[in-house]
Design a protein around this motif. Structure first.
Motif, PDB file in Angstrom:
ATOM      1  N   GLY A  63       5.502 -14.298 -20.620  1.00  0.00           N
ATOM      2  CA  GLY A  63       4.249 -13.580 -20.453  1.00  0.00           C
ATOM      3  C   GLY A  63       3.401 -14.116 -19.322  1.00  0.00           C
ATOM      4  O   GLY A  63       2.814 -13.342 -18.542  1.00  0.00           O
ATOM      5  N   PHE A  64       3.317 -15.431 -19.189  1.00  0.00           N
ATOM      6  CA  PHE A  64       2.522 -16.003 -18.107  1.00  0.00           C
ATOM      7  C   PHE A  64       3.160 -15.726 -16.744  1.00  0.00           C
ATOM      8  O   PHE A  64       2.451 -15.503 -15.755  1.00  0.00           O
ATOM      9  N   VAL A  65       4.469 -15.706 -16.675  1.00  0.00           N
ATOM     10  CA  VAL A  65       5.128 -15.384 -15.401  1.00  0.00           C
ATOM     11  C   VAL A  65       4.904 -13.921 -15.036  1.00  0.00           C
ATOM     12  O   VAL A  65       4.700 -13.593 -13.859  1.00  0.00           O
ATOM     13  N   HIS A 118       6.183  -5.429 -20.963  1.00  0.00           N
ATOM     14  CA  HIS A 118       6.686  -5.615 -22.327  1.00  0.00           C
ATOM     15  C   HIS A 118       7.751  -6.697 -22.346  1.00  0.00           C
ATOM     16  O   HIS A 118       8.486  -6.882 -21.373  1.00  0.00           O
ATOM     17  N   ILE A 119       7.823  -7.411 -23.492  1.00  0.00           N
ATOM     18  CA  ILE A 119       8.777  -8.505 -23.683  1.00  0.00           C
ATOM     19  C   ILE A 119       9.374  -8.403 -25.079  1.00  0.00           C
ATOM     20  O   ILE A 119       8.648  -8.194 -26.059  1.00  0.00           O
ATOM     21  N   ASP A 120      10.690  -8.553 -25.176  1.00  0.00           N
ATOM     22  CA  ASP A 120      11.374  -8.717 -26.464  1.00  0.00           C
ATOM     23  C   ASP A 120      12.231  -9.972 -26.390  1.00  0.00           C
ATOM     24  O   ASP A 120      12.983 -10.151 -25.421  1.00  0.00           O
ATOM     25  N   VAL A 121      12.139 -10.820 -27.401  1.00  0.00           N
ATOM     26  CA  VAL A 121      12.927 -12.057 -27.445  1.00  0.00           C
ATOM     27  C   VAL A 121      13.464 -12.257 -28.849  1.00  0.00           C
ATOM     28  O   VAL A 121      12.740 -12.062 -29.836  1.00  0.00           O
ATOM     29  N   ILE A 122      14.741 -12.643 -28.957  1.00  0.00           N
ATOM     30  CA  ILE A 122      15.325 -13.069 -30.230  1.00  0.00           C
ATOM     31  C   ILE A 122      16.118 -14.346 -29.963  1.00  0.00           C
ATOM     32  O   ILE A 122      16.893 -14.410 -29.000  1.00  0.00           O
ATOM     33  N   ASP A 123      15.918 -15.368 -30.791  1.00  0.00           N
ATOM     34  CA  ASP A 123      16.673 -16.616 -30.611  1.00  0.00           C
ATOM     35  C   ASP A 123      17.786 -16.732 -31.648  1.00  0.00           C
ATOM     36  O   ASP A 123      17.938 -15.871 -32.523  1.00  0.00           O
ATOM     37  N   ARG A 124      18.559 -17.781 -31.556  1.00  0.00           N
ATOM     38  CA  ARG A 124      19.749 -17.929 -32.414  1.00  0.00           C
ATOM     39  C   ARG A 124      19.389 -18.113 -33.883  1.00  0.00           C
ATOM     40  O   ARG A 124      20.225 -17.880 -34.769  1.00  0.00           O
ATOM     41  N   ASP A 125      18.146 -18.532 -34.163  1.00  0.00           N
ATOM     42  CA  ASP A 125      17.716 -18.693 -35.549  1.00  0.00           C
ATOM     43  C   ASP A 125      17.212 -17.393 -36.155  1.00  0.00           C
ATOM     44  O   ASP A 125      16.945 -17.333 -37.354  1.00  0.00           O
ATOM     45  N   GLY A 126      17.064 -16.373 -35.320  1.00  0.00           N
ATOM     46  CA  GLY A 126      16.599 -15.087 -35.818  1.00  0.00           C
ATOM     47  C   GLY A 126      15.118 -14.833 -35.658  1.00  0.00           C
ATOM     48  O   GLY A 126      14.610 -13.798 -36.106  1.00  0.00           O
TER      49      GLY A 126
END
Length: 594
Positions: free
Chosen positions: A46-48, A406-414
């Motif tokens: 978001g900051f970038v 817009h940003i969507d992020v999902i990590d390996r932990d869910g």
């Protein structure tokens, strides 16, 4: 044989990041690689985006986020939509000779929300330090980034205005007196120094959470708020009204506000539960439209056929009409959300969809709200003019408009994040001297007529158009998606979701399908116009579909192929497989994962 898509659907198990700019997506992925979680990655991304897409979002803007924390096992909303300042009264604005709040300048400013929203996300859900998430943005502000052609064109178009009316913006965006060329390496050293000072003040404290709180204090109760206050005490600048005005935001307003965590509003649809922000934004439009469409067999329709487009757009017209009458900040007005999402209400609204396009603004009448309905509809007849809509989003309109990311992020932990930052566009307000960024123009979404849920009042949140989405499938957090686009955000997201849910396309294929939207209802942006019966559709629907829509009575405008919408999406399957996709439109958005 796999159907052709413009890009592959990204697959992996470690993490996925998708956003509206490739550099920002790469930064988010780098945070995951360093051991950060989805929340850390979203904050850094978001900051970038504030640096590389400054015509679309900035530090003085706002954001809502819909998130899922694996640790808490809960879907929540972060509300970083700043409210109106204490001096933002209808009496003051009308005494300034205004009947509508301008779309730019200092009177359009509410309390900047995004910084506190990001810091709240970092403190309560993230794992990294303020330095970790700010350093990538500092790097691009200090060392430069490739200037997007659209940003270059925006600055060139505003050069004379900046020089005459907003000299602080001229100094920032036309260093040395010339606009940056497309793809030139552009720097914002003043903003870099602002973030460095934030880090210094944060690191004067010990402990991660204390440092995050110190950063929040530096912005809202420290040097940033003081600098803004000093500037606004004397600044009087030109805005879209054609006159110069002073702002009403003060350091006191900033000091007494902070972002909040809320419960989402949800609706169940064909095995999915869609989580949205509440009626202080337009999120319930998506849910209301789903409730109406539940009575149609969309799965039997061609997802790029005229019947699908007609049915969806007619349902959206009804939901958006209700938005105008009933939505607003629930801290100030009673909002009948339960009734609006009830099956009985949807069944009545569903009956209004016929074979031909509607040209009427048909808000429903909720028991107990008859007077509010009549007051709003009377006002809209007088104050919301028919004509070309000031929409800050579309590529084919003036380069002087703002937009969103817009940003969507999902990590390996869910852990999952869907977030839509906006506001603080370089063209929305003059650059604040010494900070390197400008304020927002979100107050333009208030009306200056008393007695409405969206009437201007101190402390009230404007009814934002920002509307991220998170979908649970069979109760399991599964899908994060969203798009920039002002009043089109819900519309483009809805067609994407319906195609994905009913036609079993992969994420990229669903995003690639041609898009459409209507400007039938009053715009949320100054000067609040509407185009009854309008329908914009991309040319790649094909002539047969477009002709069929004309025969149904739609006032059709055909957009060039690949020019509408900037959707991104990410998914986590039950077995842990991660997926992500980004639109090819405008050639900026990118999905990354492994």
């Amino acid at each position: 044989m796999t159907a052709f898509t413009t890009r592959p659907e990204i697959l992996g198990t470690f993490g996925v990041v998708t956003s509206t700019h490739w550099i920002a997506s790469a930064v988010g992925m780098s945070i995951l690689e360093k051991g950060g979680n989805a929340f850390d990655a979203a904050v850094a991304t978001g900051f970038v985006l504030q640096i590389v897409e400054p015509h679309l979002c900035g530090p003085g803007g706002d954001l809502p986020a819909v998130i899922y924390s694996k640790k808490k096992d809960k879907v929540e909303v972060i509300c970083a939509q700043g409210p109106a300042p204490a001096g933002a009264t209808i009496e003051h604005y009308t005494a300034e000779g205004l009947s509508l709040i301008p779309g730019d300048g200092l009177l359009a400013t509410v309390i900047p929300g995004s910084f506190d929203g990001w810091m709240l996300m970092l403190r309560d859900y993230g794992s990294m330090s303020v330095r970790d998430v700010l350093e990538p943005a500092i790097y691009y502000a200090e060392h430069g980034h490739p200037m997007l052609p659209r940003v270059s064109a925006t600055i060139q178009g505003l050069a004379a205005f900046f020089e005459k009316e907003w000299p602080t913006s001229y100094e920032t965006w036309l260093p040395g007196g010339s606009a940056p060329q497309a793809h030139a390496n552009f720097r914002n050293p003043v903003l870099a120094e602002t973030w460095k000072r934030i880090i210094d003040e944060a690191e004067a404290k010990s402990g991660r959470e204390a440092q995050v709180q110190a950063a929040r204090d530096a912005f809202y109760r420290g040097f940033v708020a003081e600098t803004i206050d000093d500037y606004l005490k004397t600044a009087e600048v030109m805005d879209a009204s054609g006159n110069r005005h002073k702002g009403v935001l003060t350091a006191s307003d900033m000091a007494n506000w902070s972002a909040t965590i809320e419960e989402p509003l949800t609706y169940d649809y064909h095995g999915w539960t869609i989580a949205k922000i509440g009626p202080w934004g337009q999120g319930p439009v998506f849910l209301q439209t789903l409730s109406i469409l539940k009575g149609f067999d969309l799965g039997a329709m061609d997802s790029i056929g005229a019947d699908f487009v007609h049915t969806v757009v007619e349902a959206m017209k009804l939901a958006f009409a209700d938005r105008e009458v009933y939505y607003g900040d629930p801290d100030f007005s009673e909002i009948p959300v339960t009734h609006l999402l009830s099956e009985a209400y949807a069944a009545e609204r569903r009956k209004l969809i016929g074979a031909d396009a509607s040209f009427d603004l048909r808000a429903g009448i909720v028991p107990g709200f008859e007077a509010q309905h009549d007051l709003t509809m009377t006002m809209l007849g007088a104050d919301s003019k028919t004509g070309a809509v000031y929409e800050p989003t579309m590529a084919h309109l003036s380069e002087k408009r703002g937009d969103t990311v817009h940003i969507d992020v999902i990590d390996r932990d869910g852990n999952m994040v869907s977030v839509t930052p906006s506001g603080g566009w370089l063209q929305s307000s003059p650059t604040v001297p010494g900070l390197g960024f400008c304020l927002n123009s979100r107050a333009q979404m208030f009306w200056l007529k008393p007695g409405l849920p969206t009437s201007l009042a101190p402390g009230k949140r404007p009814r934002t158009t920002l509307t991220p989405s998170l979908g649970l499938y069979d109760g399991r957090p599964t899908l994060a998606f969203g798009t920039p686009g002002g009043d089109q955000q819900e519309q483009w997201q809805l067609s994407f979701f319906l195609r994905y849910a009913h036609h079993r396309l992969n994420l990229q294929a669903a995003i690639d399908q041609p898009l459409f939207h209507t400007s039938h209802f009053p715009a949320s942006f100054y000067p609040r116009t509407r185009e009854p019966g309008s329908l914009m559709a991309e040319a790649n629907f094909g002539p047969d579909v477009l002709d069929a829509l004309r025969r149904k009575g739609h006032k059709l405008t055909v957009a060039d192929p690949w020019t509408v919408g900037r959707l991104t999406a990410a998914r986590r399957d039950a077995d842990g497989l991660l997926r992500a996709a980004a639109t090819p439109r405008l050639m900026q958005a990118y999905a990354i994962g492994r």
